[in-house]
Design a protein around this motif. Structure first.
Motif, PDB file in Angstrom:
ATOM      1  N   ARG B  76      43.703  46.986  35.523  1.00 41.68           N
ATOM      2  CA  ARG B  76      42.571  46.113  35.254  1.00 41.68           C
ATOM      3  C   ARG B  76      42.808  45.233  34.026  1.00 41.68           C
ATOM      4  NH1 ARG B  76      38.442  50.211  36.446  1.00 41.68           N
ATOM      5  NH2 ARG B  76      38.382  49.739  38.655  1.00 41.68           N
ATOM      6  N   THR B  77      43.840  45.584  33.221  1.00 48.47           N
ATOM      7  CA  THR B  77      44.094  44.817  31.999  1.00 48.47           C
ATOM      8  C   THR B  77      44.312  43.339  32.315  1.00 48.47           C
ATOM      9  OG1 THR B  77      45.163  46.792  31.150  1.00 48.47           O
ATOM     10  CG2 THR B  77      45.472  44.788  29.908  1.00 48.47           C
ATOM     11  N   LEU B  78      45.020  43.045  33.410  1.00 45.98           N
ATOM     12  CA  LEU B  78      45.374  41.653  33.695  1.00 45.98           C
ATOM     13  C   LEU B  78      44.143  40.787  33.948  1.00 45.98           C
ATOM     14  CD1 LEU B  78      48.044  43.332  34.099  1.00 45.98           C
ATOM     15  CD2 LEU B  78      48.806  41.455  35.511  1.00 45.98           C
ATOM     16  N   PRO B  79      43.245  41.185  34.892  1.00 43.93           N
ATOM     17  CA  PRO B  79      42.037  40.361  35.053  1.00 43.93           C
ATOM     18  C   PRO B  79      41.179  40.312  33.800  1.00 43.93           C
ATOM     19  CG  PRO B  79      41.954  42.321  36.451  1.00 43.93           C
ATOM     20  CD  PRO B  79      43.344  42.200  35.951  1.00 43.93           C
ATOM     21  N   LEU B  80      41.124  41.416  33.029  1.00 42.65           N
ATOM     22  CA  LEU B  80      40.293  41.412  31.823  1.00 42.65           C
ATOM     23  C   LEU B  80      40.845  40.445  30.775  1.00 42.65           C
ATOM     24  CD1 LEU B  80      39.365  45.185  31.417  1.00 42.65           C
ATOM     25  CD2 LEU B  80      37.880  43.291  32.061  1.00 42.65           C
ATOM     26  N   VAL B  81      42.169  40.403  30.639  1.00 45.92           N
ATOM     27  CA  VAL B  81      42.778  39.464  29.694  1.00 45.92           C
ATOM     28  C   VAL B  81      42.487  38.024  30.147  1.00 45.92           C
ATOM     29  CG1 VAL B  81      44.996  38.642  28.831  1.00 45.92           C
ATOM     30  CG2 VAL B  81      44.526  41.061  28.888  1.00 45.92           C
ATOM     31  N   THR B  82      42.475  37.814  31.472  1.00 44.74           N
ATOM     32  CA  THR B  82      42.129  36.489  32.000  1.00 44.74           C
ATOM     33  C   THR B  82      40.696  36.120  31.616  1.00 44.74           C
ATOM     34  OG1 THR B  82      43.575  36.916  33.866  1.00 44.74           O
ATOM     35  CG2 THR B  82      42.024  35.101  34.081  1.00 44.74           C
ATOM     36  N   VAL B  83      39.782  37.082  31.775  1.00 47.87           N
ATOM     37  CA  VAL B  83      38.381  36.825  31.412  1.00 47.87           C
ATOM     38  C   VAL B  83      38.291  36.439  29.935  1.00 47.87           C
ATOM     39  CG1 VAL B  83      36.132  37.925  31.092  1.00 47.87           C
ATOM     40  CG2 VAL B  83      37.393  38.292  33.210  1.00 47.87           C
ATOM     41  N   GLY B  84      39.027  37.163  29.071  1.00 47.44           N
ATOM     42  CA  GLY B  84      39.032  36.840  27.642  1.00 47.44           C
ATOM     43  C   GLY B  84      39.484  35.413  27.396  1.00 47.44           C
TER      44      GLY B  84
END
Lengths: 130, 101
Positions: B76-84
């Motif tokens: 989930r880190t990848l989509p969350l970093v995108t959201v950031g």
């Protein structure tokens, strides 16, 4: 579209498809995602820099238009990065062809045309605004 | 899977890519805070929000850039970093529009 967004946040769903590939393929896919994310961040940084370091330009609000365009382009690049990462990961797991993408070409053309328009604006000022 | 070292150093390269990304996030945050610092409450609020996003991205990216042995992938880190990143961009848009008002 919401289905695609839900999928990005659901690693279990992605992990249930096909077979677990050689971990190096997944790492390479992740690095490609990170490279695109940094491209997006660079555009965001460029927008923020334009907003504070450009002198006032001949056309009213041109500086703000440039800044907002770069910021939104950066956000779009980031979103496309995660979408492409998820679709590539799926394709690797299923042993399919990697997803083709027109996005790099479109991004390059957009930036090229934008830069040319700015060159024209600068030249117009040099010629007309003595 | 963990049979010795990968001669292509893929886990190490991936960790360095996360660190580069975190470094880029930090530069963008610094630019945003500089643009926001004009002494008014709205600017302070947006600067605070930017620093919060930076903190969240720090917490997300740091574990992926450190450690030894086989690197973790995906999650989930990848989509969350995108959201950031998208939130940073939108805060930037707010900052630019504030200058017009």
């Amino acid at each position: 579209m919401w289905e695609a967004i839900r999928r990005w946040f659901d690693p279990a769903e992605l992990g249930s498809v096909g077979e677990t590939p050689d971990y190096r393929f997944s790492l390479a896919n992740e690095r490609t995602f990170l490279a695109w994310l940094r491209t997006g961040l660079a555009l965001v940084g460029g927008g923020l820099a334009a907003a504070q370091f450009l002198p006032p330009l001949p056309m009213s609000h041109l500086r703000e238009v440039i800044a907002v365009a770069l910021l939104l382009l950066g956000a779009a690049v980031a979103i496309r990065a995660v979408d492409h990462w998820a679709r590539t990961e799926r394709a690797i797991r299923l042993g399919q062809e990697l997803p083709a993408s027109r996005f790099p070409a479109i991004l390059a053309l957009t930036l090229g045309v934008g830069a040319l328009l700015l060159v024209v604006a600068v030249l117009m000022r040099a010629v007309g605004g003595r | 899977m963990s049979t010795g070292r990968d001669p292509g150093l893929q886990p190490e390269r991936t960790r360095l890519a996360w660190r580069r990304t975190l470094l880029t996030v930090t530069v963008v945050t610094a630019l945003a805070v500089r643009l926001a610092s004009t002494g008014d409450p709205t600017g302070a609020l947006i600067a605070g929000g930017t620093i919060l996003v930076w903190g969240a991205l720090l917490v997300l990216c740091w574990p992926r850039g450190t450690g030894t042995g086989p690197a973790r992938t995906g999650g989930r880190t990848l989509p969350l970093v995108t959201v950031g990143t998208v939130v940073l961009a939108l805060l930037g848009v707010l900052l630019v529009l504030r200058g017009l008002g």
